[in-house]
Design a protein around this motif. Structure first.
Motif, PDB file in Angstrom:
ATOM      1  N   LEU A  83       0.833  -1.200   0.000  1.00 32.88           N
ATOM      2  CA  LEU A  83       0.000   0.000   0.000  1.00 32.88           C
ATOM      3  C   LEU A  83       0.872   1.255   0.000  1.00 32.88           C
ATOM      4  N   GLU A  84       1.938   1.239   0.776  1.00 36.24           N
ATOM      5  CA  GLU A  84       2.854   2.386   0.816  1.00 36.24           C
ATOM      6  C   GLU A  84       3.414   2.689  -0.565  1.00 36.24           C
ATOM      7  N   SER A  85       3.734   1.638  -1.304  1.00 37.03           N
ATOM      8  CA  SER A  85       4.265   1.811  -2.652  1.00 37.03           C
ATOM      9  C   SER A  85       3.245   2.498  -3.555  1.00 37.03           C
ATOM     10  N   GLU A  86       1.982   2.091  -3.428  1.00 40.91           N
ATOM     11  CA  GLU A  86       0.913   2.703  -4.220  1.00 40.91           C
ATOM     12  C   GLU A  86       0.687   4.153  -3.812  1.00 40.91           C
ATOM     13  N   VAL A  87       0.730   4.418  -2.515  1.00 38.69           N
ATOM     14  CA  VAL A  87       0.555   5.788  -2.006  1.00 38.69           C
ATOM     15  C   VAL A  87       1.676   6.681  -2.520  1.00 38.69           C
ATOM     16  N   GLU A  88       2.896   6.197  -2.455  1.00 37.02           N
ATOM     17  CA  GLU A  88       4.039   6.990  -2.926  1.00 37.02           C
ATOM     18  C   GLU A  88       3.914   7.306  -4.415  1.00 37.02           C
ATOM     19  N   ARG A  89       3.430   6.349  -5.179  1.00 39.40           N
ATOM     20  CA  ARG A  89       3.261   6.576  -6.621  1.00 39.40           C
ATOM     21  C   ARG A  89       2.189   7.631  -6.877  1.00 39.40           C
ATOM     22  N   PHE A  90       1.078   7.548  -6.142  1.00 32.73           N
ATOM     23  CA  PHE A  90      -0.009   8.522  -6.300  1.00 32.73           C
ATOM     24  C   PHE A  90       0.462   9.926  -5.942  1.00 32.73           C
ATOM     25  N   ILE A  91       1.184  10.046  -4.825  1.00 37.07           N
ATOM     26  CA  ILE A  91       1.679  11.353  -4.398  1.00 37.07           C
ATOM     27  C   ILE A  91       2.660  11.921  -5.416  1.00 37.07           C
ATOM     28  N   THR A 142       2.909  11.305  -8.654  1.00 35.75           N
ATOM     29  CA  THR A 142       2.382  11.575 -10.000  1.00 35.75           C
ATOM     30  C   THR A 142       1.177  12.517 -10.008  1.00 35.75           C
ATOM     31  N   ASP A 143       0.371  12.539  -8.923  1.00 29.56           N
ATOM     32  CA  ASP A 143      -0.902  13.260  -8.984  1.00 29.56           C
ATOM     33  C   ASP A 143      -1.099  14.340  -7.930  1.00 29.56           C
ATOM     34  N   VAL A 144      -0.396  14.264  -6.834  1.00 31.27           N
ATOM     35  CA  VAL A 144      -0.599  15.237  -5.751  1.00 31.27           C
ATOM     36  C   VAL A 144       0.401  16.380  -5.895  1.00 31.27           C
ATOM     37  N   VAL A 145      -0.092  17.600  -5.718  1.00 29.01           N
ATOM     38  CA  VAL A 145       0.760  18.795  -5.817  1.00 29.01           C
ATOM     39  C   VAL A 145       0.973  19.368  -4.419  1.00 29.01           C
ATOM     40  N   ASP A 146       2.217  19.622  -4.078  1.00 27.20           N
ATOM     41  CA  ASP A 146       2.558  20.221  -2.779  1.00 27.20           C
ATOM     42  C   ASP A 146       3.322  21.510  -3.059  1.00 27.20           C
ATOM     43  N   GLU A 147       2.648  22.645  -2.851  1.00 30.83           N
ATOM     44  CA  GLU A 147       3.275  23.926  -3.150  1.00 30.83           C
ATOM     45  C   GLU A 147       2.780  25.004  -2.193  1.00 30.83           C
ATOM     46  N   ASP A 148       3.688  25.907  -1.815  1.00 34.78           N
ATOM     47  CA  ASP A 148       3.345  27.048  -0.962  1.00 34.78           C
ATOM     48  C   ASP A 148       2.566  26.619   0.277  1.00 34.78           C
ATOM     49  N   LYS A 184       0.659  24.208   0.718  1.00 33.97           N
ATOM     50  CA  LYS A 184      -0.689  23.741   0.381  1.00 33.97           C
ATOM     51  C   LYS A 184      -0.583  22.450  -0.420  1.00 33.97           C
ATOM     52  N   VAL A 185      -1.338  21.430  -0.011  1.00 33.01           N
ATOM     53  CA  VAL A 185      -1.358  20.143  -0.716  1.00 33.01           C
ATOM     54  C   VAL A 185      -2.650  20.061  -1.519  1.00 33.01           C
ATOM     55  N   ILE A 186      -2.522  19.770  -2.812  1.00 35.12           N
ATOM     56  CA  ILE A 186      -3.684  19.706  -3.715  1.00 35.12           C
ATOM     57  C   ILE A 186      -3.864  18.269  -4.181  1.00 35.12           C
ATOM     58  N   ILE A 187      -5.033  17.683  -3.874  1.00 34.14           N
ATOM     59  CA  ILE A 187      -5.336  16.300  -4.253  1.00 34.14           C
ATOM     60  C   ILE A 187      -6.467  16.325  -5.279  1.00 34.14           C
ATOM     61  N   PRO A 188      -6.199  16.027  -6.548  1.00 33.78           N
ATOM     62  CA  PRO A 188      -7.264  16.038  -7.566  1.00 33.78           C
ATOM     63  C   PRO A 188      -8.261  14.900  -7.318  1.00 33.78           C
ATOM     64  N   ARG A 246     -13.779  22.763  -5.809  1.00 31.37           N
ATOM     65  CA  ARG A 246     -14.555  22.275  -6.965  1.00 31.37           C
ATOM     66  C   ARG A 246     -14.062  20.915  -7.458  1.00 31.37           C
ATOM     67  N   HIS A 247     -12.784  20.860  -7.776  1.00 32.81           N
ATOM     68  CA  HIS A 247     -12.233  19.636  -8.367  1.00 32.81           C
ATOM     69  C   HIS A 247     -11.124  19.014  -7.527  1.00 32.81           C
ATOM     70  N   ASN A 248     -10.807  19.645  -6.406  1.00 33.21           N
ATOM     71  CA  ASN A 248      -9.666  19.194  -5.611  1.00 33.21           C
ATOM     72  C   ASN A 248      -9.994  19.161  -4.127  1.00 33.21           C
ATOM     73  N   LEU A 249      -9.164  18.423  -3.400  1.00 29.31           N
ATOM     74  CA  LEU A 249      -9.128  18.511  -1.952  1.00 29.31           C
ATOM     75  C   LEU A 249      -7.876  19.308  -1.599  1.00 29.31           C
ATOM     76  N   LEU A 250      -8.039  20.355  -0.800  1.00 24.89           N
ATOM     77  CA  LEU A 250      -6.917  21.205  -0.411  1.00 24.89           C
ATOM     78  C   LEU A 250      -6.598  20.969   1.058  1.00 24.89           C
ATOM     79  N   VAL A 251      -5.339  20.688   1.359  1.00 24.20           N
ATOM     80  CA  VAL A 251      -4.897  20.466   2.740  1.00 24.20           C
ATOM     81  C   VAL A 251      -3.975  21.610   3.122  1.00 24.20           C
ATOM     82  N   LEU A 252      -4.344  22.298   4.221  1.00 27.89           N
ATOM     83  CA  LEU A 252      -3.604  23.490   4.637  1.00 27.89           C
ATOM     84  C   LEU A 252      -3.362  23.452   6.132  1.00 27.89           C
ATOM     85  N   PRO A 253      -2.270  24.058   6.591  1.00 28.99           N
ATOM     86  CA  PRO A 253      -2.044  24.133   8.041  1.00 28.99           C
ATOM     87  C   PRO A 253      -3.113  24.994   8.706  1.00 28.99           C
ATOM     88  N   VAL A 254      -3.448  24.648   9.932  1.00 32.18           N
ATOM     89  CA  VAL A 254      -4.331  25.496  10.728  1.00 32.18           C
ATOM     90  C   VAL A 254      -3.489  26.647  11.248  1.00 32.18           C
TER      91      VAL A 254
END
Length: 442
Positions: free
Chosen positions: A231-239, A241-247, A249-253, A307-315
């Motif tokens: 499962l870790e291998s699959e999670v690492e691949r998803f992160i 190729t598809d997850v954006v981590d910038e400024d 802020k984590v963006i999960i399509p 709308r199209h993403n899940l956004l993860v941000l620090p409190v």
């Protein structure tokens, strides 16, 4: 199960903990049977080691007796001993955490400091196979992902646990046969604590059903560990190729996430490092196609369903909400960095939304920079009527996070600029303009 002896432990150290005889080890010694047996085993085999003992001041004279026992053993066997005392109750109260969590934080922070200062290769703890089984049931009851069901790891960073293949009974037998004194913590008998209830009431019933319960559970935990690694291998691949981590802020399509057959488990593993538990992740899954703006919280982060993403941000704590700026000033120390100055006549208009030009004689200085609020309205450049800022945000497809980050610049009561987006038509440069004010978002 193998009998506890030096040869068996050395094998685990080499094959599962990846430790060699040349490594310098810091042994965490509480005074209980497991850590005393571990210290004796390592010392007998000639490892370079030192002992570390924490007095948490939780059991009065019993805590002091543990410290004295460890000190006497180390002195008799010429083992270097580091000792420290913590006021665990005060620390727990200040941090607003449980006593158990406070003791864990205190001891591992101290171990880390010793490792760094004295250059030890690993911290060795006396966790054994029964501890791992109890952890499985504890996490099962509380709710967890696959990681929480695979037991305790033989190695986690610099922390190693070479006794995980052995039972508590085997460890106590080793102490008795080698005449090693150890202390018994009576708090471990109190079944008001969930772990103790599992140890004294639940596990014995399971052992009566299956006499080989320990060996069966060890095998189960190995299979679960293998599944966790997949499962870790699959999670690492998803992160990757598809997850954006910038400024920050984590963006999960959402569409990319749903391409995975078991995306609920995948999302839990992606969100777990940010403190989201399985219950909250379940709610998130239920709202993947709900209205935008729904928020979910962990202790350290929040998740926004956009709308199209899940956004993860620090409190974050609420910071500066407004400030004033005059010509020639800048706001380098503030959340929004702006520079304001008068420009000469021979200049070119900027197409950069971060750089604007206004009719200086229409602007009242100093300018107010503040967060937007409901009811705010302005006249966007090119329009002849007013528009609510909230409607402007909708037209510009602002996310909830974009709205929260939005700042306005005002001259008196009038909005001059939605920073980084649009100026107000009333303050634009025209053929009647004599002086030009340049404002740059830096």
């Amino acid at each position: 199960m193998d009998k506890l002896n030096t040869r068996a432990v050395v094998k685990v150290l080499e094959e599962k903990c990846h430790i060699s005889t040349s490594d310098r080890l810091l042994v965490a010694v509480s005074g209980g049977a497991d850590s005393m047996a571990l210290l004796h085993l390592l010392d007998e085999n000639g490892y370079q080691l030192a002992a570390a003992h924490c007095n948490f001041q939780l059991r009065g004279v019993d805590s002091d007796a543990d410290e004295q026992l460890v000190a006497a053993f180390c002195e008799a066997n010429n083992i270097q001993l580091y000792k420290t005392t913590f006021d665990t109750k005060i620390y727990a109260r200040e941090k607003k955490i449980s006593i158990e969590m406070a003791a864990r934080e205190l001891r591992y922070d101290w171990f880390d400091s010793l490792v760094e200062e004295h250059h030890y290769q690993a911290v060795v703890t006396g966790h054994h196979g029964n501890d791992s089984i109890e952890t499985f049931f504890l996490n099962l009851v509380r709710g967890t992902g696959l990681r929480g069901l695979s037991g305790i790891s033989f190695r986690n960073g610099k922390v190693i646990r070479p006794l995980l293949d052995f039972t508590r009974t085997a460890i106590e037998a080793y102490c008795n046969s080698n005449q090693i004194n150890y202390c018994h913590d009576v708090s471990n008998d109190d079944t008001r604590f969930i772990r103790n209830k599992i140890r004294h009431e639940i596990v014995p019933v399971l052992e009566s059903i299956n006499p080989a319960f320990f060996e069966t559970m060890q095998s189960n935990l190995e299979h679960l560990k293998d599944a966790e690694l997949m499962l870790e291998s699959e999670v690492e691949r998803f992160i990757a190729t598809d997850v954006v981590d910038e400024d920050n802020k984590v963006i999960i399509p959402i569409s990319k996430l749903e391409n995975y057959p078991h995306y609920a488990s995948l999302l839990f593993e992606v969100l777990r490092p940010y403190g989201f538990n399985s219950s909250v992740v379940g709610e998130v899954i239920g709202h993947l196609h709900g209205l935008s703006g729904k928020q979910f919280f962990s202790e350290t982060h929040r998740l926004i369903k956009d709308r199209h993403n899940l956004l993860v941000l620090p409190v974050e704590e609420i910071g500066v909400q407004h400030f004033w700026l005059d010509e020639g000033e800048n706001s380098d120390v503030l959340p929004v960095k702006v520079r304001i100055y008068i420009k000469p006549d021979n200049f070119q208009f900027s197409r950069n939304p971060q750089l604007i030009h206004l009719d200086a004689d229409l602007v009242e200085l100093p300018l107010l920079v503040r967060k937007w609020k409901l009811g705010d309205a302005f006249m966007p450049l090119g329009m002849s009527g007013f528009k609510k800022v909230s409607d402007f945000f909708i037209d510009e497809k602002y996310s909830l996070k974009d709205k929260e980050d939005a700042w306005l610049m005002l001259s008196g009561e009038a909005i001059v600029w939605v920073l980084g987006k649009r100026i107000d038509d009333r303050f634009k440069v025209s053929n009647r303009t004599k002086r030009i004010l340049e404002i740059e978002l830096i």
